[in-house]
Design a protein around this motif. Structure first.
Motif, PDB file in Angstrom:
ATOM      1  N   LYS A 122       0.835  -1.208   0.000  1.00  0.00           N
ATOM      2  CA  LYS A 122       0.000   0.000   0.000  1.00  0.00           C
ATOM      3  C   LYS A 122       0.864   1.251   0.000  1.00  0.00           C
ATOM      4  O   LYS A 122       0.580   2.223  -0.720  1.00  0.00           O
ATOM      5  CB  LYS A 122      -0.926  -0.003   1.225  1.00  0.00           C
ATOM      6  CG  LYS A 122      -1.853   1.206   1.282  1.00  0.00           C
ATOM      7  CD  LYS A 122      -2.790   1.122   2.474  1.00  0.00           C
ATOM      8  CE  LYS A 122      -2.066   1.257   3.786  1.00  0.00           C
ATOM      9  NZ  LYS A 122      -2.992   1.347   4.942  1.00  0.00           N
ATOM     10  N   ASN A 123       1.937   1.237   0.777  1.00  0.00           N
ATOM     11  CA  ASN A 123       2.833   2.385   0.818  1.00  0.00           C
ATOM     12  C   ASN A 123       3.575   2.578  -0.504  1.00  0.00           C
ATOM     13  O   ASN A 123       3.858   3.709  -0.904  1.00  0.00           O
ATOM     14  CB  ASN A 123       3.837   2.237   1.969  1.00  0.00           C
ATOM     15  CG  ASN A 123       3.217   2.528   3.322  1.00  0.00           C
ATOM     16  OD1 ASN A 123       2.138   3.095   3.416  1.00  0.00           O
ATOM     17  ND2 ASN A 123       3.896   2.121   4.382  1.00  0.00           N
ATOM     18  N   GLN A 126       1.339   4.439  -2.787  1.00  0.00           N
ATOM     19  CA  GLN A 126       1.314   5.852  -2.401  1.00  0.00           C
ATOM     20  C   GLN A 126       2.568   6.566  -2.884  1.00  0.00           C
ATOM     21  O   GLN A 126       2.503   7.672  -3.431  1.00  0.00           O
ATOM     22  CB  GLN A 126       1.194   5.961  -0.880  1.00  0.00           C
ATOM     23  CG  GLN A 126       1.262   7.375  -0.334  1.00  0.00           C
ATOM     24  CD  GLN A 126       0.013   8.184  -0.612  1.00  0.00           C
ATOM     25  OE1 GLN A 126      -1.049   7.617  -0.784  1.00  0.00           O
ATOM     26  NE2 GLN A 126       0.151   9.498  -0.671  1.00  0.00           N
ATOM     27  N   SER A 133       4.283   8.639   1.835  1.00  0.00           N
ATOM     28  CA  SER A 133       3.189   8.873   2.775  1.00  0.00           C
ATOM     29  C   SER A 133       3.709   8.695   4.194  1.00  0.00           C
ATOM     30  O   SER A 133       3.993   7.573   4.618  1.00  0.00           O
ATOM     31  CB  SER A 133       2.041   7.886   2.513  1.00  0.00           C
ATOM     32  OG  SER A 133       1.121   7.901   3.591  1.00  0.00           O
ATOM     33  N   GLY A 136       1.405   6.532   6.102  1.00  0.00           N
ATOM     34  CA  GLY A 136       1.638   5.113   5.842  1.00  0.00           C
ATOM     35  C   GLY A 136       2.879   4.600   6.545  1.00  0.00           C
ATOM     36  O   GLY A 136       2.896   3.478   7.062  1.00  0.00           O
ATOM     37  N   ILE A 137       3.942   5.409   6.579  1.00  0.00           N
ATOM     38  CA  ILE A 137       5.163   5.009   7.280  1.00  0.00           C
ATOM     39  C   ILE A 137       4.904   4.909   8.776  1.00  0.00           C
ATOM     40  O   ILE A 137       5.418   4.010   9.462  1.00  0.00           O
ATOM     41  CB  ILE A 137       6.304   6.008   6.994  1.00  0.00           C
ATOM     42  CG1 ILE A 137       6.627   6.050   5.488  1.00  0.00           C
ATOM     43  CG2 ILE A 137       7.555   5.625   7.789  1.00  0.00           C
ATOM     44  CD1 ILE A 137       7.122   4.754   4.896  1.00  0.00           C
ATOM     45  N   GLN A 172      11.279   2.087   2.919  1.00  0.00           N
ATOM     46  CA  GLN A 172      10.326   2.395   3.984  1.00  0.00           C
ATOM     47  C   GLN A 172      10.940   2.134   5.363  1.00  0.00           C
ATOM     48  O   GLN A 172      10.788   2.933   6.290  1.00  0.00           O
ATOM     49  CB  GLN A 172       9.052   1.564   3.810  1.00  0.00           C
ATOM     50  CG  GLN A 172       8.288   1.883   2.539  1.00  0.00           C
ATOM     51  CD  GLN A 172       7.082   0.977   2.359  1.00  0.00           C
ATOM     52  OE1 GLN A 172       6.270   0.812   3.265  1.00  0.00           O
ATOM     53  NE2 GLN A 172       6.957   0.393   1.179  1.00  0.00           N
TER      54      GLN A 172
END
Length: 268
Positions: A122-123, A126, A133, A136-137, A172
């Motif tokens: 998902k990240n 983004q 995001s 998100g992180i 990430q």
């Protein structure tokens, strides 16, 4: 990193991870700049929780009207989607769907590991479509702190490699290490902290414009000719090039798919 950004990440760490580090006092102008950054990055609810943790912090000399406006804006923050994330590359997405559908039936099934994979994917969506995001992180960081001990990181590594997104996941994790102050052993899927992490984060914070996802790429003029929004197209191309080394297949497919989607939306 300037004082505004330092306080920004202190509030995020406090609101998402309950880590307390005293804020640095700032002028009303700088607090306003900070709150605008919070809204633009979509982390208002996290920051409000952080502010509550700092209610006895003598350095948090935040004007009351700014506190109130930030709390009010929480209601307007876009809610998270709950559909399973997908990849843009059809071949890799087929693999992802297979993992998502079949994991619960495996002898060594680990739904916690699958949940972590879905957050990472998902990240990635983004990052490629709008930029990093921080919401998100933050979600990734909370997950690792609360459920990371139940993750099968060997299985996760195999999935990431099969989907060709290992470096995107590592990026990430590098953000968590660099600005959320995670220890490296808390993020086992990071073998090397990505050297461009800080530059990418600063770029994200320096581009605090609101979501431009609905800007048109192509449209048909009144005379029937097709026009393109070259600024948006160039920005998306630059973003794709920026992350190409991290996931060449997915980045290329994402750009091509968005390009084709823009063409298909031309009014007939």
């Amino acid at each position: 990193m300037d004082i505004i950004k330092r306080n920004f990440f202190r509030l995020l760490r406090s609101g998402s991870l309950n880590e307390y580090e005293s804020l640095e006092p700032m002028s009303a102008f700088k607090w306003n700049r900070l709150f605008e950054m919070i809204k633009a990055q979509g982390v208002t609810s996290i920051a409000v929780k952080g502010l509550k943790n700092h209610k006895f912090d003598k350095n948090a000399n935040i004007p009351e009207d700014l506190r109130g406006s930030l709390s009010e804006s929480v209601q307007s923050e876009v809610s998270e989607e709950h559909d399973l994330p997908q990849l843009s590359n059809s071949f890799l997405n087929k693999r992802l769907k297979s993992i998502q559908a079949n994991e619960r039936h495996q002898i060594d099934a680990s739904m916690t590991t699958l949940d972590l994979l879905n957050i990472l994917v998902k990240n990635i969506n983004q990052i490629l479509n709008k930029g990093i995001s921080l919401s998100g992180i933050s979600e990734l960081g909370r997950f690792l702190r609360t459920r990371g001990d139940k993750v099968d990181f060997v299985k996760l590594e195999n999935w990431l490699q099969s989907l060709h997104i290992q470096r995107m996941a590592q990026l990430q994790g590098s953000i968590l290490i660099s600005v959320f102050k995670f220890d490296k052993d808390e993020v086992p899927f990071v073998t090397t902290v990505e050297p461009e992490t800080d530059d990418l984060i600063l770029r994200t914070l320096n581009h605090t414009e609101l979501d431009t996802a609905k800007e048109w790429h192509f449209r048909q003029s009144s005379t029937g000719f097709v026009q393109n929004n070259s600024a948006v197209l160039r920005r998306n191309l630059r973003r794709s090039m920026r992350y190409w080394n991290y996931a060449p297949l997915e980045t290329t497919s994402n750009f091509v798919n968005n390009f084709a989607k823009s063409l298909s939306e031309i009014e007939e």
